[in-house]
Design a protein around this motif. Structure first.
Motif, PDB file in Angstrom:
ATOM      1  N   ILE A  39      50.198  13.860  30.005  1.00  0.00           N
ATOM      2  CA  ILE A  39      48.969  14.504  30.471  1.00  0.00           C
ATOM      3  C   ILE A  39      48.716  14.143  31.931  1.00  0.00           C
ATOM      4  N   LYS A  40      49.014  12.900  32.300  1.00  0.00           N
ATOM      5  CA  LYS A  40      48.864  12.501  33.704  1.00  0.00           C
ATOM      6  C   LYS A  40      49.867  13.245  34.585  1.00  0.00           C
ATOM      7  N   LYS A  41      51.087  13.472  34.091  1.00  0.00           N
ATOM      8  CA  LYS A  41      52.069  14.258  34.847  1.00  0.00           C
ATOM      9  C   LYS A  41      51.607  15.704  34.979  1.00  0.00           C
ATOM     10  N   LEU A  42      51.011  16.233  33.913  1.00  0.00           N
ATOM     11  CA  LEU A  42      50.456  17.590  33.944  1.00  0.00           C
ATOM     12  C   LEU A  42      49.375  17.689  35.018  1.00  0.00           C
ATOM     13  N   ALA A  43      48.593  16.642  35.156  1.00  0.00           N
ATOM     14  CA  ALA A  43      47.527  16.625  36.166  1.00  0.00           C
ATOM     15  C   ALA A  43      48.097  16.596  37.583  1.00  0.00           C
ATOM     16  N   ASP A  44      49.312  16.090  37.744  1.00  0.00           N
ATOM     17  CA  ASP A  44      49.930  16.037  39.067  1.00  0.00           C
ATOM     18  C   ASP A  44      50.465  17.391  39.515  1.00  0.00           C
ATOM     19  N   LEU A  45      50.602  18.334  38.573  1.00  0.00           N
ATOM     20  CA  LEU A  45      51.075  19.666  38.932  1.00  0.00           C
ATOM     21  C   LEU A  45      50.013  20.399  39.733  1.00  0.00           C
ATOM     22  N   GLU A  46      50.463  21.395  40.461  1.00  0.00           N
ATOM     23  CA  GLU A  46      49.515  22.251  41.152  1.00  0.00           C
ATOM     24  C   GLU A  46      48.978  23.263  40.150  1.00  0.00           C
ATOM     25  N   SER A  47      47.852  23.852  40.454  1.00  0.00           N
ATOM     26  CA  SER A  47      47.237  24.794  39.522  1.00  0.00           C
ATOM     27  C   SER A  47      48.114  26.032  39.350  1.00  0.00           C
ATOM     28  N   ARG A  48      47.845  26.756  38.302  1.00  0.00           N
ATOM     29  CA  ARG A  48      48.615  27.957  37.976  1.00  0.00           C
ATOM     30  C   ARG A  48      48.574  28.955  39.130  1.00  0.00           C
ATOM     31  N   GLU A  49      47.396  29.131  39.729  1.00  0.00           N
ATOM     32  CA  GLU A  49      47.237  30.093  40.808  1.00  0.00           C
ATOM     33  C   GLU A  49      48.085  29.702  42.021  1.00  0.00           C
ATOM     34  N   VAL A  50      48.112  28.412  42.336  1.00  0.00           N
ATOM     35  CA  VAL A  50      48.901  27.949  43.482  1.00  0.00           C
ATOM     36  C   VAL A  50      50.393  28.161  43.214  1.00  0.00           C
ATOM     37  N   LEU A  51      50.832  27.826  42.002  1.00  0.00           N
ATOM     38  CA  LEU A  51      52.242  28.016  41.667  1.00  0.00           C
ATOM     39  C   LEU A  51      52.627  29.492  41.696  1.00  0.00           C
ATOM     40  N   LEU A  52      51.751  30.364  41.194  1.00  0.00           N
ATOM     41  CA  LEU A  52      52.039  31.799  41.218  1.00  0.00           C
ATOM     42  C   LEU A  52      52.078  32.333  42.648  1.00  0.00           C
ATOM     43  N   SER A  53      51.192  31.842  43.503  1.00  0.00           N
ATOM     44  CA  SER A  53      51.204  32.309  44.889  1.00  0.00           C
ATOM     45  C   SER A  53      52.458  31.827  45.620  1.00  0.00           C
ATOM     46  N   LYS A  54      52.910  30.612  45.310  1.00  0.00           N
ATOM     47  CA  LYS A  54      54.160  30.130  45.915  1.00  0.00           C
ATOM     48  C   LYS A  54      55.346  30.964  45.447  1.00  0.00           C
ATOM     49  N   LEU A  55      55.353  31.310  44.173  1.00  0.00           N
ATOM     50  CA  LEU A  55      56.424  32.146  43.629  1.00  0.00           C
ATOM     51  C   LEU A  55      56.412  33.521  44.283  1.00  0.00           C
ATOM     52  N   ALA A  56      55.221  34.107  44.438  1.00  0.00           N
ATOM     53  CA  ALA A  56      55.105  35.414  45.089  1.00  0.00           C
ATOM     54  C   ALA A  56      55.570  35.328  46.538  1.00  0.00           C
ATOM     55  N   GLY A  57      55.221  34.243  47.216  1.00  0.00           N
ATOM     56  CA  GLY A  57      55.671  34.057  48.591  1.00  0.00           C
ATOM     57  C   GLY A  57      57.183  33.939  48.690  1.00  0.00           C
ATOM     58  N   ALA A  58      57.784  33.256  47.725  1.00  0.00           N
ATOM     59  CA  ALA A  58      59.241  33.125  47.727  1.00  0.00           C
ATOM     60  C   ALA A  58      59.895  34.480  47.500  1.00  0.00           C
ATOM     61  N   PHE A  59      59.347  35.259  46.572  1.00  0.00           N
ATOM     62  CA  PHE A  59      59.896  36.602  46.330  1.00  0.00           C
ATOM     63  C   PHE A  59      59.742  37.479  47.561  1.00  0.00           C
ATOM     64  N   LYS A  60      58.581  37.398  48.215  1.00  0.00           N
ATOM     65  CA  LYS A  60      58.343  38.203  49.404  1.00  0.00           C
ATOM     66  C   LYS A  60      59.306  37.799  50.515  1.00  0.00           C
ATOM     67  N   GLY A  61      59.528  36.507  50.658  1.00  0.00           N
ATOM     68  CA  GLY A  61      60.462  36.028  51.670  1.00  0.00           C
ATOM     69  C   GLY A  61      61.873  36.535  51.428  1.00  0.00           C
ATOM     70  N   LYS A  62      62.300  36.522  50.176  1.00  0.00           N
ATOM     71  CA  LYS A  62      63.643  37.017  49.851  1.00  0.00           C
ATOM     72  C   LYS A  62      63.739  38.519  50.092  1.00  0.00           C
TER      73      LYS A  62
END
Length: 185
Positions: A120-143
């Motif tokens: 649960i503490k490791k889960l808390a260290d993750l970035e939020s779902r929205e941040v992860l989705l925006s990073k993924l979208a940025g990676a797709f856009k970059g490619k």
């Protein structure tokens, strides 16, 4: 008279376990009512924090198909039922526990899988779902941008090469002999 009340409490807890994405069990011994109120606010809008009776909650969890939490129902227990982003609520619990050592995270369940307190503490260290989705979208856009640049570069390079060949042939054709710089090559 207590029987129907207990059955209703078990049914309500069972519904909460079934409708939640995650549930985190904590020990709250030593926390004041004001601190519990602060904790509820820190969990976010998508979590409900409830002080529960161990035996009733254990029965409700088993009825909901969650039997991995049985060992955690000891001592004063409260459950955070999380219906939204579990990362946000896990961060709220972790941060509150840092400031208030009386809150102990026992463990929990996420999408039917048991989680230890460390997980649960490791889960808390993750970035939020929205941040992860925006990073993924940025990676797709970059490619996609890289692919578009590559596809644009090939025809323009071909045109430049063809123009250079045409100019070279005109130069060679007009003089009849190669230019001195070209002859040296």
């Amino acid at each position: 008279m207590a029987r129907p009340d207990k059955a209703a409490a078990v049914a309500e807890l069972t519904d909460q376990f079934r409708s939640s994405n995650a549930a985190v069990l904590t020990e709250y011994r030593g926390l004041t009512v004001a601190q519990l109120k602060t904790l509820r606010r820190s969990l976010g809008e998508n979590a409900q924090y409830a002080v529960v009776k161990n035996t009733l909650t254990k029965i409700a969890a088993n009825e909901a198909g969650i039997n991995t939490l049985d060992d955690l129902f000891a001592g004063p227990t409260a459950v955070a039922f999380i219906t939204g982003d579990p990362v946000e609520s896990a961060k709220g619990l972790r941060d509150f526990a840092k400031d208030n050592p009386n809150l102990i995270i026992k463990g929990g369940v996420l999408d039917g899988k048991a989680l230890s307190a460390d997980e649960i503490k490791k889960l808390a260290d993750l970035e939020s779902r929205e941040v992860l989705l925006s990073k993924l979208a940025g990676a797709f856009k970059g490619k996609q941008t890289q692919a578009a640049q590559l596809f644009q570069a090939l025809p323009s390079k071909f045109v430049r090469t063809a123009e250079a060949l045409r100019a070279k042939r005109e130069e060679q054709g007009g003089a009849g002999t190669p230019a001195p710089a070209e002859a040296a090559e």
